[in-house]
Design a protein around this motif. Structure first.
Motif, PDB file in Angstrom:
ATOM      1  N   PHE A  98       0.837  -1.158  -0.196  1.00  0.00           N
ATOM      2  CA  PHE A  98       0.196   0.048  -0.193  1.00  0.00           C
ATOM      3  C   PHE A  98       1.008   1.080  -0.025  1.00  0.00           C
ATOM      4  O   PHE A  98       2.081   1.257   0.361  1.00  0.00           O
ATOM      5  CB  PHE A  98      -0.861   0.082   1.094  1.00  0.00           C
ATOM      6  CG  PHE A  98      -0.638  -0.121   2.603  1.00  0.00           C
ATOM      7  CD1 PHE A  98       0.540   0.614   3.151  1.00  0.00           C
ATOM      8  CD2 PHE A  98      -0.612  -1.619   3.274  1.00  0.00           C
ATOM      9  CE1 PHE A  98       0.989   0.283   4.476  1.00  0.00           C
ATOM     10  CE2 PHE A  98      -0.323  -1.702   4.498  1.00  0.00           C
ATOM     11  CZ  PHE A  98       0.810  -0.791   5.286  1.00  0.00           C
ATOM     12  N   ALA A  99       0.397   2.510  -0.441  1.00  0.00           N
ATOM     13  CA  ALA A  99       0.990   3.745  -0.326  1.00  0.00           C
ATOM     14  C   ALA A  99       0.980   4.269   1.063  1.00  0.00           C
ATOM     15  O   ALA A  99      -0.151   3.897   1.796  1.00  0.00           O
ATOM     16  CB  ALA A  99       0.544   4.668  -1.221  1.00  0.00           C
ATOM     17  N   LEU A 100       1.976   4.949   1.294  1.00  0.00           N
ATOM     18  CA  LEU A 100       1.818   5.682   2.582  1.00  0.00           C
ATOM     19  C   LEU A 100       1.643   7.422   2.406  1.00  0.00           C
ATOM     20  O   LEU A 100       0.994   7.767   1.712  1.00  0.00           O
ATOM     21  CB  LEU A 100       3.042   5.380   3.286  1.00  0.00           C
ATOM     22  CG  LEU A 100       3.228   3.926   3.770  1.00  0.00           C
ATOM     23  CD1 LEU A 100       4.502   3.509   3.833  1.00  0.00           C
ATOM     24  CD2 LEU A 100       2.512   3.681   5.145  1.00  0.00           C
ATOM     25  N   ALA A 101       2.563   8.008   3.072  1.00  0.00           N
ATOM     26  CA  ALA A 101       2.413   9.595   3.154  1.00  0.00           C
ATOM     27  C   ALA A 101       3.174  10.261   2.019  1.00  0.00           C
ATOM     28  O   ALA A 101       4.285   9.499   1.130  1.00  0.00           O
ATOM     29  CB  ALA A 101       3.025  10.328   4.396  1.00  0.00           C
ATOM     30  N   PRO A 102       2.460  11.258   1.394  1.00  0.00           N
ATOM     31  CA  PRO A 102       3.341  11.910   0.412  1.00  0.00           C
ATOM     32  C   PRO A 102       4.839  12.388   0.686  1.00  0.00           C
ATOM     33  O   PRO A 102       4.757  12.746   1.852  1.00  0.00           O
ATOM     34  CB  PRO A 102       2.347  12.895  -0.120  1.00  0.00           C
ATOM     35  CG  PRO A 102       1.881  13.321   1.242  1.00  0.00           C
ATOM     36  CD  PRO A 102       1.460  12.133   1.654  1.00  0.00           C
ATOM     37  N   GLY A 104       6.398  15.918  -5.945  1.00  0.00           N
ATOM     38  CA  GLY A 104       6.750  14.881  -4.902  1.00  0.00           C
ATOM     39  C   GLY A 104       6.324  13.472  -5.229  1.00  0.00           C
ATOM     40  O   GLY A 104       5.725  13.607  -6.620  1.00  0.00           O
ATOM     41  N   MET A 105       6.248  12.992  -4.585  1.00  0.00           N
ATOM     42  CA  MET A 105       5.687  11.329  -4.966  1.00  0.00           C
ATOM     43  C   MET A 105       5.084  10.608  -3.584  1.00  0.00           C
ATOM     44  O   MET A 105       5.522  11.330  -2.556  1.00  0.00           O
ATOM     45  CB  MET A 105       6.548  10.391  -5.967  1.00  0.00           C
ATOM     46  CG  MET A 105       7.737   9.961  -4.884  1.00  0.00           C
ATOM     47  SD  MET A 105       9.243  10.873  -4.759  1.00  0.00           S
ATOM     48  CE  MET A 105       9.562  11.419  -5.988  1.00  0.00           C
ATOM     49  N   LEU A 106       4.809   9.374  -3.681  1.00  0.00           N
ATOM     50  CA  LEU A 106       4.266   8.631  -2.521  1.00  0.00           C
ATOM     51  C   LEU A 106       5.260   7.762  -2.049  1.00  0.00           C
ATOM     52  O   LEU A 106       6.104   7.119  -2.612  1.00  0.00           O
ATOM     53  CB  LEU A 106       3.100   8.008  -2.663  1.00  0.00           C
ATOM     54  CG  LEU A 106       1.546   8.787  -2.834  1.00  0.00           C
ATOM     55  CD1 LEU A 106       0.530   7.983  -3.632  1.00  0.00           C
ATOM     56  CD2 LEU A 106       1.264   9.612  -1.814  1.00  0.00           C
ATOM     57  N   ALA A 107       5.334   7.626  -0.746  1.00  0.00           N
ATOM     58  CA  ALA A 107       6.071   6.538  -0.097  1.00  0.00           C
ATOM     59  C   ALA A 107       5.047   5.373  -0.059  1.00  0.00           C
ATOM     60  O   ALA A 107       4.067   5.483  -0.076  1.00  0.00           O
ATOM     61  CB  ALA A 107       6.476   6.929   1.186  1.00  0.00           C
TER      62      ALA A 107
END
Length: 325
Positions: free
Chosen positions: A114-118, A257-260
């Motif tokens: 899953f993705a996390l914080a930007p 930016g991008m997602l962690a």
């Protein structure tokens, strides 16, 4: 007397065997994160805390390891030294598709969870260097990050987009993020890049020193070509109330930016990945409170920025929850 002595022994032995059996069934997994002053380390700790609360139910116990970040975590997962890791969406993309550091050697067993914080590409510059945009770096000394790091990849991408050549148009340093704030304050560099979630301890250190600094905006117009070519990048904002000592006049600074993301291997058992995914997703309210960078997560946002195939264990939960068909 002999029988009386045997009974406690037999009971103790029974408990010992039961405990050993339970221990044998426990799956111990390690989550690779990043430096202890960044967002990855506490985020990994937040995941482990939630998963470990149900360790008796799932038989999964998670621990966290401070690492060199995205590239290290992906390589360690590939070599089976880590079970899970946090990685930037761009690094995930490059590893799976065999680009950049993985040119010709794609990590085809890499799987998204899953993705996390930007994460924002954060450009910190000394006020006395008079750097107010990325185009003001000519003849300056700027740290782009250590070789092979996500920081260096991201900063290089930005300078390519604006037509500036590191090492030619400005002096390019190769420091680790933890060293950059001190060296900026010492006057040995004029600025540094750090792709990170906010708030961040290193950025606080840089902005709180005697040498005044600003967080330099990176505009959509400047990186339009990059946004078109690299789908894992998007525009984001850095809230300046998190860095009250910076000289920025505006409440928020625009940047790219991008997602962690949380990643794992196709070899990680489905039931383990299912347990991790379900517990984090079903405890989002608690998860969001464990670090400020996680505050705005939603179940929907956590399915964005996944540039490797989703692990079957995670996909099982997403289908059960109606998040994917």
């Amino acid at each position: 007397m002999f029988v009386k002595k045997l009974i406690p022994f037999a009971v103790a032995a029974s408990f010992a065997m039961a405990g050993a059996a339970a221990f044998a069934k426990t799956e111990f997994v390690t989550i690779g994160t990043g430096g202890i002053t960044g967002v990855y380390y506490p985020t990994g700790g937040a995941i482990a805390k939630i998963v470990n609360a149900k360790k008796d139910q799932y038989g999964v116990r998670a621990s966290v390891e401070s690492t060199g970040g995205s590239k290290f975590n992906i390589n360690a997962i590939d070599s089976k030294d880590l079970d899970f890791g946090i990685a930037q969406a761009d690094t995930q993309y490059m590893a799976y598709n065999g680009k950049g550091a993985w040119e010709g050697k794609p990590v085809k067993k890499l799987r998204a969870v899953f993705a996390l914080a930007p994460e924002a590409v954060t450009f910190v510059a000394a006020e006395d260097a008079n750097i107010k945009s990325v185009k003001d770096v000519k003849s300056k000394t700027i740290n782009l990050g250590d070789p092979g790091s996500g920081n260096r990849i991201n900063s290089t991408d930005i300078f390519n987009a604006v037509g500036i050549v590191p090492g030619k148009d400005f002096r390019d340093e190769k420091l680790k993020p933890a060293d950059a704030p001190r060296i900026l304050q010492d006057g040995r560099i004029d600025g540094f890049f750090y792709t990170v979630g906010h708030p961040n301890g290193n950025i606080k250190e840089a902005t709180a020193g005697k040498r005044k600094v600003r967080i330099v905006p990176i505009t959509e117009a400047e990186v339009a070509s990059l946004l078109k070519e690299a789908p894992y990048y998007s525009m984001t904002e850095i809230p300046m109330d998190q860095y009250p000592d910076a000289v920025n006049a505006k409440d928020k600074v625009k940047t790219v930016g991008m997602l962690a993301t949380l990643v794992t291997s196709a070899d990680t058992p489905d039931d383990v990945v299912y347990a991790v995914t379900k517990e984090v997703m079903t405890n989002l309210d608690q998860f969001r409170k464990l670090h400020p960078a996680l505050a705005n997560l939603t179940a929907e946002s956590m399915l964005q920025g996944l540039t490797a195939p989703i692990h079957p264990g995670a996909l099982k939960y997403y289908k059960e929850a109606g998040l994917v068909k």
